[in-house]
Motif scaffolding. Structure first.
Motif, mmCIF file in Angstrom:
data_model
loop_
_atom_site.group_PDB
_atom_site.id
_atom_site.type_symbol
_atom_site.label_atom_id
_atom_site.label_comp_id
_atom_site.label_asym_id
_atom_site.label_seq_id
_atom_site.Cartn_x
_atom_site.Cartn_y
_atom_site.Cartn_z
ATOM 1 N N LEU A 292 -14.200 47.540 -54.715
ATOM 2 C CA LEU A 292 -15.407 48.155 -54.171
ATOM 3 C C LEU A 292 -15.564 47.832 -52.694
ATOM 4 O O LEU A 292 -15.012 46.858 -52.178
ATOM 5 C CB LEU A 292 -16.640 47.709 -54.955
ATOM 6 C CG LEU A 292 -16.999 46.219 -54.971
ATOM 7 C CD1 LEU A 292 -17.842 45.831 -53.761
ATOM 8 C CD2 LEU A 292 -17.756 45.860 -56.247
ATOM 9 N N THR A 293 -16.332 48.674 -52.027
ATOM 10 C CA THR A 293 -16.760 48.417 -50.652
ATOM 11 C C THR A 293 -18.258 48.662 -50.556
ATOM 12 O O THR A 293 -18.824 49.459 -51.312
ATOM 13 C CB THR A 293 -16.027 49.321 -49.636
ATOM 14 O OG1 THR A 293 -16.034 50.677 -50.099
ATOM 15 C CG2 THR A 293 -14.592 48.865 -49.429
ATOM 16 N N GLY A 294 -18.882 47.955 -49.618
ATOM 17 C CA GLY A 294 -20.321 48.118 -49.434
ATOM 18 C C GLY A 294 -20.720 47.797 -48.013
ATOM 19 O O GLY A 294 -20.000 47.117 -47.265
ATOM 20 N N ALA B 115 -20.188 39.057 -39.637
ATOM 21 C CA ALA B 115 -20.942 40.035 -38.855
ATOM 22 C C ALA B 115 -20.384 41.444 -39.001
ATOM 23 O O ALA B 115 -20.884 42.378 -38.383
ATOM 24 C CB ALA B 115 -20.949 39.638 -37.382
ATOM 25 N N ALA B 116 -19.354 41.621 -39.813
ATOM 26 C CA ALA B 116 -18.740 42.936 -40.014
ATOM 27 C C ALA B 116 -19.707 43.886 -40.709
ATOM 28 O O ALA B 116 -20.569 43.472 -41.492
ATOM 29 C CB ALA B 116 -17.461 42.812 -40.824
ATOM 30 N N ALA B 117 -19.537 45.175 -40.461
ATOM 31 C CA ALA B 117 -20.445 46.179 -41.025
ATOM 32 C C ALA B 117 -20.171 46.466 -42.492
ATOM 33 O O ALA B 117 -21.058 46.906 -43.222
ATOM 34 C CB ALA B 117 -20.340 47.478 -40.223
ATOM 35 N N VAL B 118 -18.932 46.222 -42.929
ATOM 36 C CA VAL B 118 -18.530 46.579 -44.291
ATOM 37 C C VAL B 118 -17.751 45.421 -44.906
ATOM 38 O O VAL B 118 -17.006 44.722 -44.209
ATOM 39 C CB VAL B 118 -17.641 47.845 -44.289
ATOM 40 C CG1 VAL B 118 -17.159 48.197 -45.702
ATOM 41 C CG2 VAL B 118 -18.403 49.029 -43.697
ATOM 42 N N TYR B 119 -17.954 45.205 -46.190
ATOM 43 C CA TYR B 119 -17.121 44.252 -46.921
ATOM 44 C C TYR B 119 -16.404 44.975 -48.060
ATOM 45 O O TYR B 119 -16.867 46.017 -48.555
ATOM 46 C CB TYR B 119 -17.942 43.077 -47.475
ATOM 47 C CG TYR B 119 -19.106 43.462 -48.368
ATOM 48 C CD1 TYR B 119 -18.911 43.917 -49.677
ATOM 49 C CD2 TYR B 119 -20.417 43.362 -47.906
ATOM 50 C CE1 TYR B 119 -19.978 44.252 -50.491
ATOM 51 C CE2 TYR B 119 -21.490 43.701 -48.708
ATOM 52 C CZ TYR B 119 -21.268 44.142 -50.003
ATOM 53 O OH TYR B 119 -22.326 44.493 -50.801
ATOM 54 N N GLY B 120 -15.272 44.420 -48.449
ATOM 55 C CA GLY B 120 -14.523 44.942 -49.595
ATOM 56 C C GLY B 120 -14.158 43.798 -50.523
ATOM 57 O O GLY B 120 -13.877 42.689 -50.071
ATOM 58 N N LEU B 121 -14.187 44.066 -51.822
ATOM 59 C CA LEU B 121 -13.854 43.052 -52.821
ATOM 60 C C LEU B 121 -12.917 43.633 -53.867
ATOM 61 O O LEU B 121 -13.040 44.813 -54.241
ATOM 62 C CB LEU B 121 -15.108 42.543 -53.526
ATOM 63 C CG LEU B 121 -16.000 41.510 -52.837
ATOM 64 C CD1 LEU B 121 -17.170 41.172 -53.751
ATOM 65 C CD2 LEU B 121 -15.217 40.254 -52.491
ATOM 66 N N VAL B 122 -12.003 42.802 -54.338
ATOM 67 C CA VAL B 122 -11.189 43.125 -55.507
ATOM 68 C C VAL B 122 -11.573 42.127 -56.590
ATOM 69 O O VAL B 122 -11.379 40.916 -56.433
ATOM 70 C CB VAL B 122 -9.682 43.025 -55.202
ATOM 71 C CG1 VAL B 122 -8.870 43.380 -56.454
ATOM 72 C CG2 VAL B 122 -9.308 43.944 -54.050
ATOM 73 N N CYS C 203 -28.893 47.816 -49.546
ATOM 74 C CA CYS C 203 -27.557 47.263 -49.320
ATOM 75 C C CYS C 203 -27.513 45.831 -49.849
ATOM 76 O O CYS C 203 -28.325 44.996 -49.458
ATOM 77 C CB CYS C 203 -27.212 47.296 -47.837
ATOM 78 S SG CYS C 203 -27.288 48.959 -47.128
ATOM 79 N N LEU C 204 -26.561 45.547 -50.709
ATOM 80 C CA LEU C 204 -26.496 44.264 -51.392
ATOM 81 C C LEU C 204 -25.787 43.234 -50.518
ATOM 82 O O LEU C 204 -24.641 43.444 -50.114
ATOM 83 C CB LEU C 204 -25.746 44.439 -52.720
ATOM 84 C CG LEU C 204 -25.922 43.361 -53.781
ATOM 85 C CD1 LEU C 204 -27.381 43.298 -54.235
ATOM 86 C CD2 LEU C 204 -25.015 43.655 -54.972
ATOM 87 N N PRO D 216 -16.376 52.858 -54.020
ATOM 88 C CA PRO D 216 -16.780 52.818 -52.613
ATOM 89 C C PRO D 216 -18.249 53.212 -52.453
ATOM 90 O O PRO D 216 -18.636 54.325 -52.765
ATOM 91 C CB PRO D 216 -15.848 53.839 -51.953
ATOM 92 C CG PRO D 216 -15.492 54.802 -53.049
ATOM 93 C CD PRO D 216 -15.476 53.997 -54.312
ATOM 94 N N HIS D 217 -19.047 52.273 -51.995
ATOM 95 C CA HIS D 217 -20.462 52.506 -51.658
ATOM 96 C C HIS D 217 -21.281 53.047 -52.828
ATOM 97 O O HIS D 217 -22.223 53.814 -52.634
ATOM 98 C CB HIS D 217 -20.567 53.436 -50.450
ATOM 99 C CG HIS D 217 -19.968 52.833 -49.223
ATOM 100 N ND1 HIS D 217 -20.588 51.841 -48.495
ATOM 101 C CD2 HIS D 217 -18.782 53.062 -48.617
ATOM 102 C CE1 HIS D 217 -19.816 51.499 -47.481
ATOM 103 N NE2 HIS D 217 -18.713 52.222 -47.545
#
Length: 238
Positions: free
Chosen positions: A116-118, A194-201, A142-143, A88-89
């Motif tokens: 992960l989240t970013g 437009a979301a503030a956070v993304y998450g990936l697996v 921020c990537l 996370p981050h």
């Protein structure tokens, strides 16, 4: 850890723990991790980043920042040592996020997962003044998600799933957050990027023979070794 990395990590930790918007965002992210990890069985689990977040059930994970000190872009994990890596981050705190991703790939076992989240630098929050290096890390740290996906695929990861989250605007008070929560459902449907956070697996996909679930552990317990090789699967990037 150099000064810029340490400052980015402290900024994030303080923001998540001390602000209404941070606590709201942390809750949404932890829900993402709970869904992503539901039903997974993993032997060696490491959480790098946000040591106050207990992301793996029952706390049975080695946590960087609590149990060990280690840099994500200069890790000391052995090759193919980890079943699951939670980040996370972490990438916002790295001067070389592409190296941190490569280190994650190296340390994961075949078929291991990186979750992960970013922070999304292209979100609605980019119009605010939050990415100032005081409230949140500078925007340049921020990537962007397309860049992250391209780097992950080039290393050999497969994108197993992903999610955007936190569509509320950059408001600070708890009352304002409640008033804007209707944007969560609307944003997920109409403007996900437009979301503030993304998450990936991400899955470390490999080719070649692998033991069936449970057989590798049985062989180890019986004192037998398995001589199965694996090869990196080349993933095309479009």
């Amino acid at each position: 850890m150099n000064e810029s990395k340490a400052m980015s990590c402290k900024i994030l930790t303080d923001w998540f723990g001390r602000t209404d918007a941070g606590r709201y965002t942390a809750q949404r992210e932890q829900q993402f991790y709970a869904r992503a990890l539901a039903g997974l069985h993993a032997g060696t689990v490491v959480q790098a980043g946000m040591p106050d977040w207990a992301l793996w059930p029952n706390g049975q994970a080695v946590c960087v920042g609590r149990d060990v000190e280690m840099q994500a872009d200069a890790s000391a994990w052995a090759d193919q040592a980890l079943d699951l890596l939670l980040m996370p981050h972490v990438l916002e705190c790295c001067d070389a996020p592409e190296v941190a991703l490569a280190e994650a790939y190296r340390a994961l076992k075949p078929e291991g997962r990186l979750v992960l989240t970013g922070l999304n630098p292209h979100s609605l929050w980019r119009f605010s003044c939050w990415f100032d290096g005081v409230r949140l890390p500078e925007q340049r740290r921020c990537l962007p998600l397309p860049q992250l996906k391209k780097q992950a695929l080039s290393l050999g990861f497969t994108i197993e799933s992903g999610q955007f989250m936190v569509y509320v605007p950059a408001v600070s008070s708890g009352k304002a957050l409640k008033n804007w929560r209707f944007m969560e459902a609307a944003g997920d449907r109409w403007w996900p990027h437009a979301a503030a956070v993304y998450g990936l697996v991400l899955l470390k996909r490999t080719v070649g023979a692998r033991p069936l679930p449970g057989r590798e552990r049985e062989a180890e317990e019986a004192g037998r070794s398995m001589a199965l090789g694996v090869a990196k699967a080349q993933a095309g990037v479009k």
